[in-house]
Design a protein around this motif. Structure first.
Motif, short mmCIF file in Angstrom:
data_model
loop_
_atom_site.label_atom_id
_atom_site.label_comp_id
_atom_site.label_asym_id
_atom_site.label_seq_id
_atom_site.Cartn_x
_atom_site.Cartn_y
_atom_site.Cartn_z
N ARG A 42 0.83 -1.20 0.00
CA ARG A 42 0.00 0.00 0.00
C ARG A 42 0.87 1.25 0.00
O ARG A 42 1.83 1.36 0.74
CB ARG A 42 -0.91 0.02 1.22
N ALA A 43 0.48 2.20 -0.85
CA ALA A 43 1.22 3.47 -0.93
C ALA A 43 0.40 4.59 -0.32
O ALA A 43 0.41 5.72 -0.79
CB ALA A 43 1.55 3.78 -2.39
N ASP A 44 -0.36 4.24 0.76
CA ASP A 44 -1.27 5.24 1.31
C ASP A 44 -0.54 6.44 1.90
O ASP A 44 -1.12 7.50 2.07
CB ASP A 44 -2.20 4.62 2.35
N SER A 45 0.76 6.30 2.20
CA SER A 45 1.49 7.44 2.74
C SER A 45 1.63 8.53 1.70
O SER A 45 1.87 9.69 2.04
CB SER A 45 2.88 7.00 3.23
N ASP A 46 1.48 8.18 0.42
CA ASP A 46 1.59 9.16 -0.65
C ASP A 46 0.23 9.59 -1.17
O ASP A 46 0.14 10.43 -2.05
CB ASP A 46 2.43 8.59 -1.80
N THR A 47 -0.84 9.01 -0.65
CA THR A 47 -2.19 9.39 -1.08
C THR A 47 -2.69 10.56 -0.25
O THR A 47 -2.46 10.61 0.96
CB THR A 47 -3.16 8.20 -0.92
N ILE A 48 -3.35 11.50 -0.89
CA ILE A 48 -3.90 12.65 -0.18
C ILE A 48 -4.84 12.13 0.91
O ILE A 48 -5.79 11.40 0.63
CB ILE A 48 -4.64 13.58 -1.16
N LYS B 130 0.12 12.67 -3.44
CA LYS B 130 0.71 13.93 -2.99
C LYS B 130 1.99 14.27 -3.75
O LYS B 130 2.25 15.45 -4.04
CB LYS B 130 0.99 13.86 -1.49
N SER B 131 2.79 13.26 -4.05
CA SER B 131 4.08 13.51 -4.68
C SER B 131 3.95 14.19 -6.04
O SER B 131 4.86 14.89 -6.48
CB SER B 131 4.85 12.20 -4.84
N LEU B 132 2.81 14.02 -6.70
CA LEU B 132 2.63 14.61 -8.02
C LEU B 132 2.36 16.12 -7.96
O LEU B 132 2.29 16.78 -8.99
CB LEU B 132 1.50 13.91 -8.77
N TYR B 133 2.18 16.64 -6.75
CA TYR B 133 1.96 18.08 -6.61
C TYR B 133 3.25 18.80 -6.22
O TYR B 133 3.24 20.00 -5.95
CB TYR B 133 0.86 18.35 -5.59
N ASP B 134 4.34 18.07 -6.23
CA ASP B 134 5.65 18.67 -6.05
C ASP B 134 6.00 19.37 -7.36
O ASP B 134 6.02 18.75 -8.42
CB ASP B 134 6.68 17.58 -5.74
N LEU C 96 -4.68 20.43 1.75
CA LEU C 96 -5.04 19.05 1.47
C LEU C 96 -3.85 18.11 1.60
O LEU C 96 -4.01 16.92 1.89
CB LEU C 96 -5.62 18.93 0.06
N LEU C 97 -2.65 18.62 1.37
CA LEU C 97 -1.46 17.78 1.47
C LEU C 97 -1.00 17.61 2.90
O LEU C 97 -0.24 16.70 3.21
CB LEU C 97 -0.33 18.38 0.63
N GLN C 98 -1.46 18.49 3.78
CA GLN C 98 -0.98 18.48 5.16
C GLN C 98 -1.98 17.85 6.12
O GLN C 98 -1.59 17.29 7.14
CB GLN C 98 -0.68 19.91 5.61
#
Length: 406
Positions: free
Chosen positions: A138-144, A338-342, A358-360
């Protein structure tokens, strides 16, 4: 003497059998309760081996345009992996009913691409597998985070967020500057100043808010800095005064050929009509409180799937960062990672549009008991109020009533 030996041997044999029996009882798992509990919470899919005649069945609820884009992405996946995937689209308004009816009789697909708001109801009825059951990556740490909140229930995650299409405020800076306003309004005082200058310049229309689906009204109220279910008096007064400057009927659009300073629409629509003068703003703080306003969609695996492993592999591909970026470029729907909004990785639409709150945020459960529970009430009340069919007091009375009330 010989008879005594027989009795002695018999006694020894009896003791040995008794000890062996006791040892077996101590080594057993009591009644298999743990397995039964797991099976009741996580329905076990069949372990039947896949064949070329048994593809991964994927049912989606998309527009015709989005479905064509998904077919192209799926074609790439099939070509690269050799998997067999059968896509089926249900664009109809009653797609939820069609899906749940099929799932109820065990005829559902392996994978669904559906509105995130459908995930909890489906999970609570036993129609879905939890994500934890079919994947350990799971990559939930990177999901908004607010998007994850939409697909969590009973301590588990039941879907994988894929995209979102929230309503945004599209500002035409040239038209805004023509009013003598150089900065996009923030607090309610700057909104009042904008309205005052529109009146002084004799503008007939200031903003377009024409969908009437509730999301546009929520976006406007959020931009005014207030909660749609507990609106401030200042925000309601602004709407009452600004109503004469609103373009509410889309048929009126472009009557004088002028560009309006503000248009409220879904971000995918705003991206299509963007110009060099366009700047987008999203009421992030409101959306962080009420994630359902993000209008997200998610992938989910049905509890009756015989191919959970293969389904998980397809979902992992479709929800990857690369594919989410391609999906955005093709459909205008924003990614869920979230990483795609870098800015060094991805700049949504090439527009001056960034995410902060939303990212925080870690998300809350506020939406579950409030806005989502009385959504139908809010849609009607806000629509009547924005169009002037009801007064501010009527709107407040409706939205502040008991959750789910009428």
């Amino acid at each position: 003497m010989r008879r005594k030996n027989y009795w002695l041997l018999f006694a020894i044999l009896l003791l040995s059998l008794t000890a062996l029996s006791q040892g077996q009882d101590l080594s057993q798992t009591p009644s298999g309760h743990e397995e039964e509990d797991d099976a009741s919470l996580f329905p076990q899919p069949s372990t039947q081996e896949r064949t070329s005649q048994s593809p991964i069945r994927v049912t989606v609820h998309l527009s015709d345009e989005d479905f064509k884009q998904l077919e192209e992405l799926n074609h790439t996946y099939v070509t690269d992996t050799g998997a067999t995937v059968e896509l089926n689209n249900i664009p109809d308004a009653d797609a939820y009913l069609q899906l749940t009816s099929a799932l109820a009789v065990g005829e559902g697909p392996d994978v669904m691409f559906i509105n995130s708001s459908w995930v909890r109801p489906m999970a609570s009825r036993g129609y879905l597998l939890p994500v934890e059951f079919y994947t350990s990556n799971r990559a939930d740490s990177d999901t908004i985070n607010p998007l994850l909140q939409e697909v969590e229930w009973n301590g588990y995650q039941w879907g994988t967020p894929a995209d979102m299409d929230p309503y945004v405020l599209a500002w035409n800076m040239k038209a805004l500057n023509s009013l003598g306003v150089t900065d996009i309004p923030g607090g309610i005082s700057s909104w009042k100043e904008l309205l005052s200058k529109a009146k002084n310049r004799g503008h007939q229309q200031l903003l377009e808010i024409s969908s009437g689906d509730g999301y546009d009204a929520a976006a406007l109220l959020g931009a005014l800095g207030t909660d749609p279910l507990s609106p401030s008096q200042a925000s309601l007064e602004w709407i009452d005064k600004a109503r004469a400057f609103m373009q509410i009927d889309q048929a009126e659009q472009g009557a004088d050929g002028a560009q309006l300073p503000l248009t409220i629409s879904a971000v995918s629509e705003a991206a299509e009509s963007q110009t060099a003068n366009t700047e987008l703003r999203m009421p992030e703080q409101l959306y962080a409180i009420y994630p359902s306003l993000l209008r997200s969609r998610s992938y989910a695996v049905s509890a009756g799937s015989m191919h959970a492993k293969e389904a998980a592999e397809w979902i992992a591909y479709m929800s990857s960062a690369v594919v989410q970026q391609q999906w955005y470029q093709a459909t205008g729907k924003l990614p869920a990672l979230k990483s795609l909004y870098d800015d060094t990785v991805f700049n949504p639409a090439g527009l001056p549009f960034h995410l902060n709150s939303l990212l925080q945020t870690a998300g809350t459960d506020k939406d579950t008991g409030r806005l989502q529970a009385k959504w139908d009430v809010f849609v009607k009340a806000s629509g009547d109020y924005i169009t002037g069919k009801s007064a501010a007091a009527d709107y407040v009375e409706a939205v502040r009533g008991e959750a789910g009330g009428s």
